[in-house]
Design an enzyme around this catalytic site. Structure first.
Site, PDB file in Angstrom:
ATOM      1  N   HIS A  31      50.232  37.331  90.567  1.00 17.22           N
ATOM      2  CA  HIS A  31      50.794  35.988  90.701  1.00 17.22           C
ATOM      3  C   HIS A  31      49.965  35.159  91.674  1.00 17.22           C
ATOM      4  O   HIS A  31      49.589  34.017  91.373  1.00 17.22           O
ATOM      5  CB  HIS A  31      52.242  36.105  91.190  1.00 17.22           C
ATOM      6  CG  HIS A  31      52.915  34.810  91.535  1.00 17.22           C
ATOM      7  ND1 HIS A  31      53.818  34.197  90.703  1.00 17.22           N
ATOM      8  CD2 HIS A  31      52.821  34.007  92.631  1.00 17.22           C
ATOM      9  CE1 HIS A  31      54.255  33.079  91.266  1.00 17.22           C
ATOM     10  NE2 HIS A  31      53.659  32.940  92.441  1.00 17.22           N
ATOM     11  N   GLU A  32      49.683  35.723  92.860  1.00 16.25           N
ATOM     12  CA  GLU A  32      48.923  34.965  93.859  1.00 16.25           C
ATOM     13  C   GLU A  32      47.484  34.727  93.406  1.00 16.25           C
ATOM     14  O   GLU A  32      46.913  33.658  93.654  1.00 16.25           O
ATOM     15  CB  GLU A  32      48.960  35.678  95.214  1.00 16.25           C
ATOM     16  CG  GLU A  32      50.358  35.880  95.797  1.00 16.25           C
ATOM     17  CD  GLU A  32      51.169  34.593  95.901  1.00 16.25           C
ATOM     18  OE1 GLU A  32      50.572  33.502  95.972  1.00 16.25           O
ATOM     19  OE2 GLU A  32      52.409  34.680  95.880  1.00 16.25           O
ATOM     20  N   HIS A  66      47.415  31.834  91.074  1.00 12.78           N
ATOM     21  CA  HIS A  66      47.571  30.520  91.706  1.00 12.78           C
ATOM     22  C   HIS A  66      46.224  29.820  91.913  1.00 12.78           C
ATOM     23  O   HIS A  66      46.160  28.591  91.943  1.00 12.78           O
ATOM     24  CB  HIS A  66      48.290  30.646  93.045  1.00 12.78           C
ATOM     25  CG  HIS A  66      49.769  30.465  92.950  1.00 12.78           C
ATOM     26  ND1 HIS A  66      50.356  29.443  92.231  1.00 12.78           N
ATOM     27  CD2 HIS A  66      50.794  31.174  93.495  1.00 12.78           C
ATOM     28  CE1 HIS A  66      51.676  29.532  92.330  1.00 12.78           C
ATOM     29  NE2 HIS A  66      51.966  30.572  93.082  1.00 12.78           N
ATOM     30  N   GLU A  88      54.098  27.617  89.582  1.00 10.04           N
ATOM     31  CA  GLU A  88      54.714  28.931  89.777  1.00 10.04           C
ATOM     32  C   GLU A  88      54.935  29.632  88.446  1.00 10.04           C
ATOM     33  O   GLU A  88      54.801  30.862  88.345  1.00 10.04           O
ATOM     34  CB  GLU A  88      56.036  28.788  90.535  1.00 10.04           C
ATOM     35  CG  GLU A  88      55.906  28.246  91.942  1.00 10.04           C
ATOM     36  CD  GLU A  88      55.085  29.146  92.851  1.00 10.04           C
ATOM     37  OE1 GLU A  88      55.077  30.377  92.640  1.00 10.04           O
ATOM     38  OE2 GLU A  88      54.434  28.616  93.776  1.00 10.04           O
ATOM     39  N   ASP A 146      53.514  33.207  87.402  1.00  4.31           N
ATOM     40  CA  ASP A 146      54.357  34.323  86.949  1.00  4.31           C
ATOM     41  C   ASP A 146      53.819  34.914  85.651  1.00  4.31           C
ATOM     42  O   ASP A 146      53.694  36.141  85.514  1.00  4.31           O
ATOM     43  CB  ASP A 146      55.798  33.845  86.740  1.00  4.31           C
ATOM     44  CG  ASP A 146      56.576  33.735  88.033  1.00  4.31           C
ATOM     45  OD1 ASP A 146      56.150  34.315  89.043  1.00  4.31           O
ATOM     46  OD2 ASP A 146      57.622  33.052  88.035  1.00  4.31           O
TER      47      ASP A 146
END
Length: 681
Positions: free
Chosen positions: A518-519, A522, A579, A583
């Site tokens: 997830h990070e 980003h 976000e 995800d």
């Protein structure tokens, strides 16, 4: 940095990575074997609502404690951390002869005086009387000087000022002006006329009046004061950007000379303000919302100065309330937590003070935390699993069928330069100039605020500190910083249910692997993709690839816009887009890595579930949450994250491996129609 392509060693690494963490000795029983079957709701159909199937049993059996507005993996782990932190802090507070200036002296003294409720009750609002008198004596000609002095004292009125990394010159800092001055959590609560917004404004008026009554303003006058405050804040809201507008780093990057700022906002003496901050030779500044500063002069001129003084007093009250006697604490809690978020009871004092320390001196407390609970060996081993997910992301980028080789090359360059921070800083923040004493809770908060502002202003003219952390080690969260192009995983999140040494690879990849992915994603979401490998805003995409990305992202916006959260409140697909992309990308990247494990290849069942099924159960377990309706209504308005139900179900509707694992057929609710399937990373 060289990346390993042969990942045969991942399974054994996963099993030992945090074996030395002492925190895991107190793992909640529900995480003992990775996934607790009692979490399931076997009456639910996973093809219709996977969240309900996977964690419906957990939701039923884990009601929200009265002092919480939501209850789930993040809050439970944070609560467990709070107990650990309390032990550390109370041990420090029990002694008064620590070496002056040491972490234990500062943490212990802060806690001891903040817990002295008898003294705090006796003081009432005496700690803020000097501030109130200063405002009473204020003249209009001294307004700018006052605002500068208050900024240095840690108080920001009307607008916000900070020293941040220059988003187009990421090796240097720049002064940054942004909109501010509001007491409600979102601009649109002032500007919308829906029933919820109107009700919030009425409750807010009552709250403001009640706070003024507590400093002995008569009820009739207090009501008048409240209306004046709301009128000023409404004027500020009308010249402010919406939360969605502020998501765009390009629109909020407006670098200009101070002379041009003066032309934009001529009715405010900017030179006097900056001189008051000690920035006498300031030349450049970034103005995040030019329309706010263009309209600021009209607001300043059209509001009577005596009304501004009332507004300043309100800001003193709302910012200081939690450090004052119980009537102030209770009134503030009743509005911000009980009414806006649905909390039933106030957390105990010790918990509120621990939170206060975390917010003001988090890294100082973190030194004591990791000394006991997160040894260096765990940090090194954690880095390896992050590297594995970076390899997986590299493979995903290389295999994208919709992206050109030209853009792929740039994306891979950015990925190869990712910074990674694990556990805790290599270089701790220097707190030597911060003084903490056992005289007053309010005074200690003021000291921390002044110290923090001084530290921030000192950045100007210096190179960017790549080692600086913006999260404390005990934080149960993770982050991506676009201007540093780095990902951070504090020690606090490297525990079950995110990572569990007793769990199988499937559950760990579905949980912590997806969080790491997830990070990483980003860095390539709708806003992160606008930054290059050095952390600068730069267009490194071809025009065609940019359009393809936007088309795919819009499908995700449309998908989430249709998710009903509570009553008539829906997810805002545009606000939560970054976000939601992260995800979906995080799950996809982690799944790609999981497929290399022996567990996946063997396909052996555990507790009646295949490895692939357990991977998705691990994902759902991370987001198992109960939340109050009031909190959910606030979340969809103000939070860039989708609520937990949608965070679980939304990505899965686009993942073929999930359909395969749970036999999800075309037409089932957990599977998007072919023309609406989203595939980005």
């Amino acid at each position: 940095m060289k990346r390993e392509k042969n990942l045969w060693w991942i399974p054994s690494l996963i099993l030992i990575i945090f074996s030395i963490l002492l925190l895991t000795t107190n793992v909640n029983a529900q995480y003992k074997n990775g996934f607790d079957l009692s979490n399931l709701d076997k009456s639910a159909d996973p093809t219709k609502n996977f969240y309900q199937f996977a964690v419906g049993g957990w939701v039923k059996n884990n009601p929200i404690p009265d002092d919480q507005v939501r209850w789930g993996s993040f809050t439970i782990l944070a609560e467990d951390n709070n107990k650990i932190l309390r032990e550390i802090i109370e041990a420090a507070a029990a002694k008064q002869n620590w070496e002056k200036g040491s972490a234990k002296q500062k943490i212990g003294d802060f806690y001891a005086v903040a817990m002295d409720s008898v003294k705090i009750e006796k003081l009432g609002y005496k700690p803020i009387i000097p501030d109130l008198k200063k405002i009473d004596a204020l003249n209009k000609k001294d307004l700018v000087k006052f605002l500068a002095e208050e900024y240095l004292n840690g108080n920001g009125y009307i607008f916000n000022f900070a020293v941040t990394i220059d988003a187009k010159k990421s090796d240097s800092y720049i002064p940054h002006l942004s909109q501010g001055g509001l007491g409600l959590p979102d601009v649109e609560y002032y500007t919308k006329d829906d029933n919820r917004s109107k009700e919030i404004r009425e409750k807010y008026l009552t709250h403001i009046a009640n706070m003024f009554k507590l400093i002995d303003v008569n009820p009739e006058l207090a009501n008048q004061y409240a209306q004046k405050v709301l009128d000023i804040e409404t004027k500020l809201a009308k010249i402010s950007n919406t939360r969605l507008e502020n998501r765009d780093p390009i629109k909020t990057y407006n670098k200009m000379t101070v002379d041009n700022l003066v032309k934009l906002s001529p009715d405010f003496n900017w030179k006097e303000f900056f001189d008051g901050l000690g920035l006498t030779n300031l030349n450049l500044v970034n103005v995040a919302q030019p329309k706010f500063y263009k309209g600021l002069g009209e607001v300043l001129n059209n509001v009577p100065f005596d009304d501004w003084k009332i507004y300043f007093k309100w800001n003193v009250l709302r910012s200081s309330a939690n450090a004052l006697s119980s009537p102030f604490v209770n009134e503030r809690f009743d509005f911000t937590q009980r009414y806006l978020n649905g909390a039933k009871a106030m957390p105990p004092r010790w918990k509120r003070v621990v939170q206060s320390i975390n917010m003001t001196m988090g890294e100082l407390l973190g030194q004591l935390y990791v000394e006991k609970y997160f040894p260096p060996e765990a940090k090194e081993r954690a880095r390896k699993i992050v590297d594995n997910l970076l390899v997986s992301m590299k493979e995903r980028i290389e295999g994208l069928e919709w992206m050109s080789d030209e853009t792929k090359k740039q994306a891979l360059t950015k990925l190869s330069t990712f910074g990674v921070k694990i556990g805790y800083p290599d270089k701790w923040r220097d707190y030597s100039e911060l003084e903490i004493a056992r005289d007053s809770y309010a005074k200690n908060l003021e000291r921390v605020s002044k110290w923090s502002r001084k530290q921030m202003l000192a950045r100007l003219g210096k190179p960017v500190d790549k080692q600086e952390w913006f999260m404390s080690p005990q934080t149960v969260n993770a982050s991506y910083n676009p201007t540093k192009n780095e990902i951070t995983f504090p020690a606090g999140i490297l525990q079950p249910p995110f990572y569990n040494q007793n769990a199988d690879d499937a559950v760990n990849y579905g949980a912590m692997g997806a969080v790491i992915g997830h990070e990483i994603t980003h860095g390539f979401d709708d806003q992160g993709r606008k930054f290059d490998e050095k952390g600068n805003i730069r267009e490194w995409w071809t025009k065609e690839d940019g359009q393809k990305f936007q088309e795919r992202a819009q499908k995700l916006v449309n998908e989430y816009n249709n998710f009903v959260v509570v009553d008539t409140f829906k997810v805002n697909g545009a606000l939560t887009l970054g976000e939601n992309i992260a995800d979906l990308g995080g799950l996809t990247v982690s799944l790609n890595a999981f497929k290399k494990t022996e567990q996946y290849k063997k396909g052996e069942m555990i507790d009646g579930f295949t490895p692939l099924q357990r991977f998705f159960l691990g994902w759902a377990q991370v987001w198992a949450t109960n939340a109050r309706d009031e909190y959910l209504k606030m979340q969809v308005k103000t939070d860039v994250h989708s609520p937990s139900v949608q965070r679980v179900n939304g990505p899965l509707m686009n993942i073929p491996e999930f359909w395969e694992a749970f036999n999800v057929k075309p037409g089932d609710p957990m599977r998007n129609p072919d023309d609406k399937i989203v595939k980005i990373w």
